[in-house]
Design a protein around this motif. Structure first.
Motif, PDB file in Angstrom:
ATOM      1  N   LEU A 100       0.880  -1.260   0.015  1.00 39.91           N
ATOM      2  CA  LEU A 100      -0.130   0.105  -0.090  1.00 39.91           C
ATOM      3  C   LEU A 100       0.853   1.309  -0.008  1.00 39.91           C
ATOM      4  O   LEU A 100       0.816   2.286  -0.627  1.00 39.91           O
ATOM      5  CB  LEU A 100      -0.987   0.029   1.276  1.00 39.91           C
ATOM      6  N   LEU A 101       1.805   1.345   0.802  1.00 43.36           N
ATOM      7  CA  LEU A 101       2.682   2.417   0.913  1.00 43.36           C
ATOM      8  C   LEU A 101       3.571   2.483  -0.569  1.00 43.36           C
ATOM      9  O   LEU A 101       3.585   3.630  -0.895  1.00 43.36           O
ATOM     10  CB  LEU A 101       3.882   2.259   1.933  1.00 43.36           C
ATOM     11  N   ALA A 102       3.799   1.440  -1.125  1.00 45.92           N
ATOM     12  CA  ALA A 102       4.351   1.603  -2.445  1.00 45.92           C
ATOM     13  C   ALA A 102       3.650   2.085  -3.469  1.00 45.92           C
ATOM     14  O   ALA A 102       3.805   2.965  -4.325  1.00 45.92           O
ATOM     15  CB  ALA A 102       5.083   0.328  -2.923  1.00 45.92           C
ATOM     16  N   TYR A 103       2.270   1.796  -3.737  1.00 41.21           N
ATOM     17  CA  TYR A 103       0.777   2.402  -4.460  1.00 41.21           C
ATOM     18  C   TYR A 103       1.070   4.021  -3.902  1.00 41.21           C
ATOM     19  O   TYR A 103       0.967   4.778  -4.919  1.00 41.21           O
ATOM     20  CB  TYR A 103      -0.036   1.890  -4.146  1.00 41.21           C
ATOM     21  N   ILE A 104       1.070   4.309  -2.770  1.00 40.06           N
ATOM     22  CA  ILE A 104       1.134   5.691  -2.233  1.00 40.06           C
ATOM     23  C   ILE A 104       2.280   6.381  -2.899  1.00 40.06           C
ATOM     24  O   ILE A 104       2.022   7.608  -3.406  1.00 40.06           O
ATOM     25  CB  ILE A 104       0.772   6.023  -0.789  1.00 40.06           C
ATOM     26  N   ARG A 105       3.303   5.844  -2.813  1.00 42.07           N
ATOM     27  CA  ARG A 105       4.564   6.668  -3.020  1.00 42.07           C
ATOM     28  C   ARG A 105       4.558   6.703  -4.658  1.00 42.07           C
ATOM     29  O   ARG A 105       5.022   7.775  -5.291  1.00 42.07           O
ATOM     30  CB  ARG A 105       5.890   5.800  -2.733  1.00 42.07           C
ATOM     31  N   SER A 106       4.031   5.746  -5.443  1.00 42.06           N
ATOM     32  CA  SER A 106       4.057   5.901  -6.931  1.00 42.06           C
ATOM     33  C   SER A 106       2.951   7.065  -7.112  1.00 42.06           C
ATOM     34  O   SER A 106       3.387   7.629  -8.070  1.00 42.06           O
ATOM     35  CB  SER A 106       3.604   4.495  -7.299  1.00 42.06           C
ATOM     36  N   ALA A 107       1.758   7.123  -6.524  1.00 44.93           N
ATOM     37  CA  ALA A 107       1.001   8.263  -7.038  1.00 44.93           C
ATOM     38  C   ALA A 107       1.411   9.510  -6.602  1.00 44.93           C
ATOM     39  O   ALA A 107       1.308  10.502  -7.375  1.00 44.93           O
ATOM     40  CB  ALA A 107      -0.258   7.786  -5.938  1.00 44.93           C
ATOM     41  N   VAL A 108       2.160   9.683  -5.616  1.00 41.12           N
ATOM     42  CA  VAL A 108       2.579  11.178  -5.469  1.00 41.12           C
ATOM     43  C   VAL A 108       3.737  11.345  -6.285  1.00 41.12           C
ATOM     44  O   VAL A 108       3.885  12.314  -6.638  1.00 41.12           O
ATOM     45  CB  VAL A 108       3.641  11.103  -3.790  1.00 41.12           C
ATOM     46  N   GLY A 109       4.620  10.405  -6.603  1.00 41.33           N
ATOM     47  CA  GLY A 109       5.524  10.662  -7.763  1.00 41.33           C
ATOM     48  C   GLY A 109       4.816  10.951  -9.202  1.00 41.33           C
ATOM     49  O   GLY A 109       5.434  11.853  -9.776  1.00 41.33           O
ATOM     50  N   LEU A 110       3.864  10.136  -9.289  1.00 39.52           N
ATOM     51  CA  LEU A 110       3.046  10.573 -10.603  1.00 39.52           C
ATOM     52  C   LEU A 110       2.564  11.770 -10.711  1.00 39.52           C
ATOM     53  O   LEU A 110       2.714  12.501 -11.534  1.00 39.52           O
ATOM     54  CB  LEU A 110       2.062   9.514 -10.966  1.00 39.52           C
ATOM     55  N   PHE A 111       2.008  12.355  -9.664  1.00 38.52           N
ATOM     56  CA  PHE A 111       1.533  13.701  -9.343  1.00 38.52           C
ATOM     57  C   PHE A 111       2.706  14.637  -9.700  1.00 38.52           C
ATOM     58  O   PHE A 111       2.496  15.589 -10.314  1.00 38.52           O
ATOM     59  CB  PHE A 111       0.700  13.848  -8.092  1.00 38.52           C
ATOM     60  N   VAL A 112       3.650  14.434  -8.895  1.00 35.66           N
ATOM     61  CA  VAL A 112       4.909  15.329  -8.794  1.00 35.66           C
ATOM     62  C   VAL A 112       5.337  15.508 -10.337  1.00 35.66           C
ATOM     63  O   VAL A 112       5.717  16.659 -10.858  1.00 35.66           O
ATOM     64  CB  VAL A 112       5.862  15.144  -7.906  1.00 35.66           C
ATOM     65  N   ALA A 113       5.475  14.550 -10.895  1.00 30.94           N
ATOM     66  CA  ALA A 113       5.983  14.477 -12.301  1.00 30.94           C
ATOM     67  C   ALA A 113       5.000  15.192 -13.378  1.00 30.94           C
ATOM     68  O   ALA A 113       5.419  16.026 -14.099  1.00 30.94           O
ATOM     69  CB  ALA A 113       6.260  12.949 -12.866  1.00 30.94           C
ATOM     70  N   GLY A 114       3.687  14.885 -12.917  1.00 33.24           N
ATOM     71  CA  GLY A 114       2.766  15.384 -13.905  1.00 33.24           C
ATOM     72  C   GLY A 114       2.799  16.973 -13.697  1.00 33.24           C
ATOM     73  O   GLY A 114       2.874  17.920 -14.605  1.00 33.24           O
ATOM     74  N   ALA A 115       2.921  17.551 -12.284  1.00 35.13           N
ATOM     75  CA  ALA A 115       2.884  18.913 -12.187  1.00 35.13           C
ATOM     76  C   ALA A 115       4.399  19.574 -12.648  1.00 35.13           C
ATOM     77  O   ALA A 115       3.996  20.633 -13.002  1.00 35.13           O
ATOM     78  CB  ALA A 115       2.865  19.095 -10.562  1.00 35.13           C
ATOM     79  N   GLY A 116       5.282  18.627 -12.550  1.00 33.94           N
ATOM     80  CA  GLY A 116       6.514  19.209 -12.924  1.00 33.94           C
ATOM     81  C   GLY A 116       6.404  19.396 -14.625  1.00 33.94           C
ATOM     82  O   GLY A 116       6.886  20.382 -15.265  1.00 33.94           O
ATOM     83  N   LEU A 117       5.838  18.543 -15.442  1.00 28.71           N
ATOM     84  CA  LEU A 117       5.741  18.641 -16.572  1.00 28.71           C
ATOM     85  C   LEU A 117       4.784  19.829 -17.161  1.00 28.71           C
ATOM     86  O   LEU A 117       5.019  20.596 -17.952  1.00 28.71           O
ATOM     87  CB  LEU A 117       4.963  17.317 -17.308  1.00 28.71           C
ATOM     88  N   LEU A 118       3.607  20.131 -16.314  1.00 37.31           N
ATOM     89  CA  LEU A 118       2.846  21.275 -16.691  1.00 37.31           C
ATOM     90  C   LEU A 118       3.574  22.625 -16.326  1.00 37.31           C
ATOM     91  O   LEU A 118       3.231  23.486 -16.899  1.00 37.31           O
ATOM     92  CB  LEU A 118       1.707  20.968 -15.831  1.00 37.31           C
ATOM     93  N   LYS A 119       4.291  22.682 -15.343  1.00 45.79           N
ATOM     94  CA  LYS A 119       4.954  23.884 -14.824  1.00 45.79           C
ATOM     95  C   LYS A 119       6.232  24.451 -15.627  1.00 45.79           C
ATOM     96  O   LYS A 119       6.178  25.490 -15.870  1.00 45.79           O
ATOM     97  CB  LYS A 119       5.295  23.647 -13.216  1.00 45.79           C
ATOM     98  N   PHE A 120       6.867  23.344 -16.036  1.00 42.66           N
ATOM     99  CA  PHE A 120       8.065  23.667 -16.528  1.00 42.66           C
ATOM    100  C   PHE A 120       8.197  23.400 -18.028  1.00 42.66           C
ATOM    101  O   PHE A 120       9.129  24.117 -18.734  1.00 42.66           O
ATOM    102  CB  PHE A 120       9.459  22.938 -15.795  1.00 42.66           C
ATOM    103  N   ILE A 121       7.319  22.525 -18.688  1.00 37.64           N
ATOM    104  CA  ILE A 121       7.676  22.105 -20.083  1.00 37.64           C
ATOM    105  C   ILE A 121       6.238  22.249 -20.638  1.00 37.64           C
ATOM    106  O   ILE A 121       5.717  21.423 -21.223  1.00 37.64           O
ATOM    107  CB  ILE A 121       8.289  20.785 -20.276  1.00 37.64           C
ATOM    108  N   SER A 122       5.598  23.278 -20.409  1.00 33.83           N
ATOM    109  CA  SER A 122       4.228  23.357 -20.807  1.00 33.83           C
ATOM    110  C   SER A 122       4.124  23.876 -22.405  1.00 33.83           C
ATOM    111  O   SER A 122       2.952  23.880 -22.914  1.00 33.83           O
ATOM    112  CB  SER A 122       3.273  24.158 -19.991  1.00 33.83           C
ATOM    113  N   GLU A 123       5.223  24.177 -22.905  1.00 35.94           N
ATOM    114  CA  GLU A 123       5.163  24.572 -24.204  1.00 35.94           C
ATOM    115  C   GLU A 123       4.877  23.642 -25.268  1.00 35.94           C
ATOM    116  O   GLU A 123       4.408  23.988 -26.417  1.00 35.94           O
ATOM    117  CB  GLU A 123       6.586  25.274 -24.696  1.00 35.94           C
ATOM    118  N   ILE A 124       5.484  22.563 -25.078  1.00 39.46           N
ATOM    119  CA  ILE A 124       5.308  21.385 -25.858  1.00 39.46           C
ATOM    120  C   ILE A 124       4.100  20.731 -25.705  1.00 39.46           C
ATOM    121  O   ILE A 124       3.570  20.046 -24.541  1.00 39.46           O
ATOM    122  CB  ILE A 124       6.569  20.244 -25.782  1.00 39.46           C
TER     123      ILE A 124
END
Length: 114
Positions: free
Chosen positions: A39-63
């Motif tokens: 369960l903790l691995a699922y939560i860690r993966s979800a947080v990582g996925l959210f951070v990756a998505g937010a990072g992509l939207l924030k820093f590389i949103s031109e593409i």
């Protein structure tokens, strides 16, 4: 003499039942901990996925395709959490059912049977 012999057999049976019960209890506890780690691995993966998505939207949103990937990552985050929580409770239910069956096997014996 037979009474003493019978007592030794009884003691051996009780020790065997206790050892099996202890091993079974430890195995169930290891399984519970593994389920929690999963369960903790699922939560860690979800947080990582959210951070990756937010990072992509924030820093590389031109593409465009990177922006879409970021949105997909953020949308996939709650889906991953729901899957992880559902899996946790499904496995927990199976563990609890096994524990009840195991308890009956090792603890509901009649003293006359020993």
């Amino acid at each position: 003499m037979s009474k003493k012999n019978n007592d030794k057999k009884t003691d051996k049976k009780i020790q065997k039942i206790s050892a099996s019960s202890a091993q079974s209890a430890m195995a169930l506890e290891r399984t519970r901990m593994a389920n929690t780690r999963t369960l903790l691995a699922y939560i860690r993966s979800a947080v990582g996925l959210f951070v990756a998505g937010a990072g992509l939207l924030k820093f590389i949103s031109e593409i465009v395709w990177v922006y879409i990937a970021g949105i997909i990552f953020i949308i996939a985050t709650p889906v991953l959490l729901v899957v992880g929580i559902r899996e946790y409770f499904t496995v927990r239910k199976r563990i609890d059912m096994h524990e009840l069956a195991d308890w009956e096997t090792f603890h509901c014996w009649d003293e006359d049977e020993i």
